[in-house]
Scaffold this motif. Structure first.
Motif, PDB file in Angstrom:
ATOM      1  N   LYS A   1       1.478  -9.588  22.132  1.00  0.00           N
ATOM      2  CA  LYS A   1       0.893  -9.833  20.664  1.00  0.00           C
ATOM      3  C   LYS A   1       1.672 -10.994  20.290  1.00  0.00           C
ATOM      4  O   LYS A   1       2.871 -11.461  20.245  1.00  0.00           O
TER       5      LYS A   1
ATOM      6  N   GLU B   1      -2.552 -12.601  10.642  1.00  0.00           N
ATOM      7  CA  GLU B   1      -2.496 -11.748  11.429  1.00  0.00           C
ATOM      8  C   GLU B   1      -1.057 -10.906  11.170  1.00  0.00           C
ATOM      9  O   GLU B   1      -1.117  -9.664  11.123  1.00  0.00           O
ATOM     10  N   GLU B   2      -0.190 -11.707  11.016  1.00  0.00           N
ATOM     11  CA  GLU B   2       1.067 -11.054  10.682  1.00  0.00           C
ATOM     12  C   GLU B   2       1.057 -10.334   9.159  1.00  0.00           C
ATOM     13  O   GLU B   2       1.676  -9.236   9.270  1.00  0.00           O
ATOM     14  N   HIS B   3       0.419 -10.940   8.334  1.00  0.00           N
ATOM     15  CA  HIS B   3       0.362 -10.164   6.988  1.00  0.00           C
ATOM     16  C   HIS B   3      -0.989  -9.209   7.033  1.00  0.00           C
ATOM     17  O   HIS B   3      -1.266  -8.567   5.830  1.00  0.00           O
ATOM     18  N   ASP B   4      -1.788  -9.128   8.087  1.00  0.00           N
ATOM     19  CA  ASP B   4      -2.866  -8.240   8.087  1.00  0.00           C
ATOM     20  C   ASP B   4      -3.861  -8.566   6.874  1.00  0.00           C
ATOM     21  O   ASP B   4      -4.307  -7.731   6.272  1.00  0.00           O
ATOM     22  N   LYS B   5      -4.072  -9.948   6.966  1.00  0.00           N
ATOM     23  CA  LYS B   5      -5.154 -10.444   5.801  1.00  0.00           C
ATOM     24  C   LYS B   5      -5.897 -11.502   6.595  1.00  0.00           C
ATOM     25  O   LYS B   5      -6.041 -12.773   6.068  1.00  0.00           O
ATOM     26  N   LEU B   6      -6.728 -11.073   7.461  1.00  0.00           N
ATOM     27  CA  LEU B   6      -7.485 -11.912   8.138  1.00  0.00           C
ATOM     28  C   LEU B   6      -8.782 -12.520   7.334  1.00  0.00           C
ATOM     29  O   LEU B   6      -9.211 -13.342   7.545  1.00  0.00           O
TER      30      LEU B   6
END
Length: 362
Positions: free
Chosen positions: A197, A247-252
């Motif tokens: 990851k 990706e880290e903030h789940d906001k692609l």
């Protein structure tokens, strides 16, 4: 409209002519520098880009680059000059179209093994992520089989491909082998290879160098994304850094709304207004070629204040340039010499020379 916005609409082709540069027309909107084929002017956006040096900008940046004057002096030159206003069109996104007919991977496997010194394990690792293929490439003049390196965006969509010829032909290709980026490829994406990851990024200049870096360091690599820039491109670093942030903030979906021309701008905003880099030490490593261009690129990014780590291949003896594939091939040659030497010793041990009788015969 502000003063600067008005100046930025001065037609860049006319400005180039006034400075003594006659760019060659390649298509309806694209023009090429007479001495540098990677230096292009885009009339529809009134901008320029020097791909090999990763330099780009508007008409003000162009005047500064070509004359060495300050921003204020460039502004004055454009305001006092009699230049037409450019008709600027809004940047539009064109989907990449992959049209090649793929073939069995046999010839590509031989090329990567024998010419590039890459192991089957390395080739298979990249193949499992869908990054490699062999395909039939055809033009009006010739046709040949090529190795295809594929680039995917943050949604896993194919955004581009670069081609590597498999048979050397010095008469047909300037560099011996065909090397080409497919038309319509979105060069800011880069080709990426994930290990675990990803929490940090390692950038190489080419896919072959990226595969070589992996082969040399795979035991030390975990939770990392290797990226090929296909050159030295800050835009690729910006895109992949923003991608990792999203990706880290789940906001692609955040990336869907950023125009490619604004990627470096958003990277600078993150750098200057957030503590993202402080919270992610060692995020960016540049594993580029150890040559003048690679070292200059590292220095330029350091001067911009971008926190980077540098990992360059060592220069050998009197060499002035080294890339990661050079290291792989060098190690293979050393191993081959060891094998040959070992085989020679084994033959000697198995077939010792006849002993000489040193005693005097009576």
């Amino acid at each position: 409209m502000t003063r600067i916005e008005k100046v930025k609409q001065k037609a860049i082709l006319e400005v180039a002519e006034s400075l003594g540069y006659s760019f060659k027309r390649l298509s309806a909107q694209v023009y090429e520098h007479p001495e540098h084929d990677s230096f292009r002017i885009f009339a529809d956006t009134n901008t320029f880009k020097w791909f090999s040096r990763d330099i780009q900008g508007d008409v003000i940046d162009f005047v500064q680059l070509m004359t060495g004057v300050s921003f204020k002096e460039a502004l004055s030159y454009l305001e006092t000059g009699d230049f037409e206003q450019a008709k600027v069109f809004e940047e539009t996104y064109q989907p990449f179209r992959y049209y090649l007919r793929e073939e069995p991977f046999d010839q590509a496997q031989i090329y990567l093994n024998d010419i590039r010194g890459l192991s089957d394990d390395t080739i298979n690792a990249f193949g499992r992520q869908g990054l490699l293929a062999q395909a039939h490439y055809q033009t009006k003049i010739f046709q040949e089989s090529v190795l295809v390196f594929k680039s995917y965006n943050h949604h896993g969509q194919l955004e581009g491909a670069s081609l590597q010829g498999l048979v050397k032909n010095a008469q047909r290709h300037d560099r011996g082998y065909l090397k080409k980026i497919m038309k319509g490829s979105h060069g800011y994406v880069g080709m990426s290879f994930d290990i675990g990851k990803p929490k940090r990024l390692i950038f190489c200049e080419s896919v072959i160098d990226m595969m070589s870096y992996y082969q040399l360091h795979q035991k030390q690599l975990s939770d990392v994304r290797l990226v090929s820039m296909e050159g030295l491109k800050l835009s690729v670093i910006a895109y992949q850094t923003l991608r990792l942030t999203a990706e880290e903030h789940d906001k692609l979906n955040f990336l869907d709304n950023i125009k490619p021309s604004k990627l470096t701008h958003f990277l600078r905003i993150i750098q200057e207004t957030t503590i993202f880099f402080q919270n992610h030490p060692g995020l960016i490593t540049l594993a580029v070629d150890n040559d003048e261009a690679g070292r200059d690129f590292c220095q330029k990014l350091s001067e911009k204040g971008l926190p980077i780590e540098i990992d360059l291949p060592s220069l050998q003896e009197l060499e002035t340039k080294a890339d990661w594939n050079d290291v792989v091939k060098s190690q293979r040659n050393l191993s081959l010499r060891d094998v040959i030497q070992s085989a020679k010793l084994q033959v000697i041990r198995s077939n010792p020379p006849p002993r000489k009788n040193t005693a005097l015969e009576l």
